[in-house]
Structures are given as C-alpha cells and as structure tokens.
Design a protein around this motif. Structure first.
Motif, short mmCIF file in Angstrom:
data_model
loop_
_atom_site.label_atom_id
_atom_site.label_comp_id
_atom_site.label_asym_id
_atom_site.label_seq_id
_atom_site.Cartn_x
_atom_site.Cartn_y
_atom_site.Cartn_z
N SER A 295 -66.17 71.81 87.89
CA SER A 295 -67.06 71.48 89.02
C SER A 295 -68.48 71.19 88.55
N HIS A 296 -68.86 71.74 87.39
CA HIS A 296 -70.20 71.48 86.87
C HIS A 296 -70.42 69.98 86.69
N ALA A 297 -69.43 69.32 86.06
CA ALA A 297 -69.56 67.88 85.81
C ALA A 297 -69.59 67.12 87.13
N LEU B 140 -76.95 61.20 85.91
CA LEU B 140 -76.13 60.07 85.46
C LEU B 140 -75.41 60.59 84.22
N LYS B 141 -74.08 60.81 84.31
CA LYS B 141 -73.38 61.53 83.26
C LYS B 141 -72.20 60.71 82.74
N PRO B 142 -71.79 60.98 81.49
CA PRO B 142 -70.65 60.24 80.94
C PRO B 142 -69.33 60.67 81.58
N LYS C 166 -86.72 66.30 80.66
CA LYS C 166 -85.42 66.33 79.99
C LYS C 166 -85.10 67.77 79.63
N LYS C 167 -83.80 68.11 79.70
CA LYS C 167 -83.46 69.51 79.45
C LYS C 167 -83.51 69.86 77.99
N CYS C 168 -83.30 68.90 77.09
CA CYS C 168 -83.23 69.25 75.67
C CYS C 168 -84.32 68.48 74.90
N PRO D 165 -71.34 74.04 80.57
CA PRO D 165 -71.62 72.70 80.06
C PRO D 165 -73.09 72.49 79.68
N ASP D 166 -74.03 73.11 80.45
CA ASP D 166 -75.45 72.95 80.10
C ASP D 166 -75.78 73.69 78.80
N TRP D 167 -75.17 74.86 78.60
CA TRP D 167 -75.43 75.60 77.37
C TRP D 167 -74.80 74.89 76.18
N ALA E 88 -70.56 68.18 90.07
CA ALA E 88 -71.85 68.41 90.74
C ALA E 88 -72.97 67.63 90.05
N ASP E 89 -72.91 67.52 88.72
CA ASP E 89 -73.94 66.77 88.01
C ASP E 89 -73.85 65.27 88.28
N TYR E 90 -72.66 64.78 88.66
CA TYR E 90 -72.55 63.36 89.02
C TYR E 90 -73.39 63.07 90.27
N GLY F 248 -77.45 74.56 92.84
CA GLY F 248 -76.12 74.33 93.41
C GLY F 248 -75.01 74.94 92.55
N HIS F 249 -75.21 74.93 91.22
CA HIS F 249 -74.19 75.53 90.35
C HIS F 249 -73.99 77.01 90.67
N ILE F 250 -75.10 77.70 90.96
CA ILE F 250 -75.02 79.13 91.27
C ILE F 250 -74.32 79.32 92.63
N SER G 296 -70.44 67.69 76.15
CA SER G 296 -70.61 68.83 77.06
C SER G 296 -70.32 68.51 78.52
N HIS G 297 -70.52 67.25 78.95
CA HIS G 297 -70.43 66.92 80.37
C HIS G 297 -69.37 65.89 80.72
N SER G 298 -68.75 65.23 79.71
CA SER G 298 -67.70 64.26 80.06
C SER G 298 -66.48 65.02 80.58
ZN LIG Z 1 -75.28 69.96 83.61
#
Ligand SMILES: [Zn+2]
Length: 174
Positions: free
Chosen positions: A87-89, A97-99, A172-174, A31-33, A91-93, A4-6, A51-53
């Motif tokens: 928009s990244h944040a 589950l993001k801060p 998990k991504k990291c 934000p992901d990087w 879309a991730d909501y 979706g980000h793309i 990165s995501h708040s």
């Molecule tokens: Zn993200």
C-alpha cells in the motif's frame, strides 16, 4: 505520502489487533527507509526503483510477512502486513511520481505540488484509518482522550508536512 501511511497502519491495527503497532508502522515506512538506505549507499538515481517499484514493495512485503508468519502461524495477519507494505507504493502514486517496474513508466498524481489537495487526501486517509482503529477498541475506550489526541496529533503532523511542501516545493527526502 506522509501522514496517510500512518493512517493505513492504524487501519491495519483495527483489522488485526494482534499485530503489534510498531510492526505496522514499520510495514508502512519500510519502502522509505529502504529508499534512504539505498540512497545513502550512493545509488541515488536508482533508489526508488529498489524501494518503491511494484516488484520492490512485493519483495519488501514478503521480507516482513514471512518471518511474521513463521513466528505467529497467522496467515491472515501475515498477508495483511504484506498488503500494507505494498500500500505504501500505491499511496505514493497519489502524492508523487514513482517507478512501476524496471523499464516501466513512472506514474503518479503528484499531489505534493498541490499541498492543499495533499492535506485533504492524506487527512481523509488518516481519518478513515483512525475510525477503523477506533471501532476495534472496547466502547468505553473509544471516547478517551488518548484516542482523540492521536487523531489530532496525526492531523497536525500532516498539516506541518503539507505546509512544508508548499514552502519548500523542491524538497527531496534523500
Ligand atoms: Zn515513499
């Protein structure tokens, strides 16, 4: 969110064709990087806050938009770049589950736990972004195979991502 980000980057290209595509992809992925960079620096517990708040994505957006404005003098395009980072944040909501902000709640619909729904929602974002991009092309270019292949490739990428989320739910991504 994944593919979706793309889709959002493609929509940005459709709205402002003067912005290079690589910069739009950077804007959607930043934000992901940033998360991966903070995480691998050893602050896994706080990497999403950095990165995501909402304050974090606002700062990251300005980090891209200000140099772009300095070189292009195009305030509309620079604002669009900042909005795409933010928009990244948003879309991730939908998918995770993001801060929100330091001391604030974590929010999100966690669609990653429902891979079918995730595929549908991200697929819709990809298709809408692709349609906005396609509309900005000259009419004779819209029907060409690279444009169609782009959509097919993005949908396959998202399908692979959604399937892997269903096979490895704890990933998990990291
Ligand atoms: Zn993200």
């Amino acid at each position: 969110m994944y593919g979706g980000h793309i889709g959002i980057a493609l929509a940005g290209k459709g709205f402002k064709s003067t912005i290079p595509m690589w910069l739009l992809v950077l804007a959607t992925q930043l934000p992901d990087w940033a998360d991966a960079a903070v995480c691998s620096a050893g602050s896994a517990g706080t990497s999403e806050m950095w990165s995501h708040s909402l304050p974090a994505v606002a700062v990251l957006g300005l980090m891209l938009a200000i140099p772009y404005f300095a070189s292009s003098r195009d305030i509309a395009a620079a604002s669009l770049i900042a909005m795409i980072v933010v928009s990244h944040a948003v879309a991730d909501y939908a998918t995770g589950l993001k801060p929100t902000w330091p001391g604030g709640p974590h929010i999100g619909l966690e669609l990653y736990h429902r891979p079918m729904m995730d595929f549908v929602v991200e697929g819709v974002v990809i298709v809408i972004g692709w349609m906005i991009y396609r509309r900005s092309l000259a009419p004779e270019k819209r029907q060409t195979s690279p444009v169609t292949t782009l959509l097919v490739a993005l949908m396959l990428l998202q399908l692979a991502a959604s399937v892997s989320f269903s096979l490895f739910p704890g990933i998990k991504k990291c």
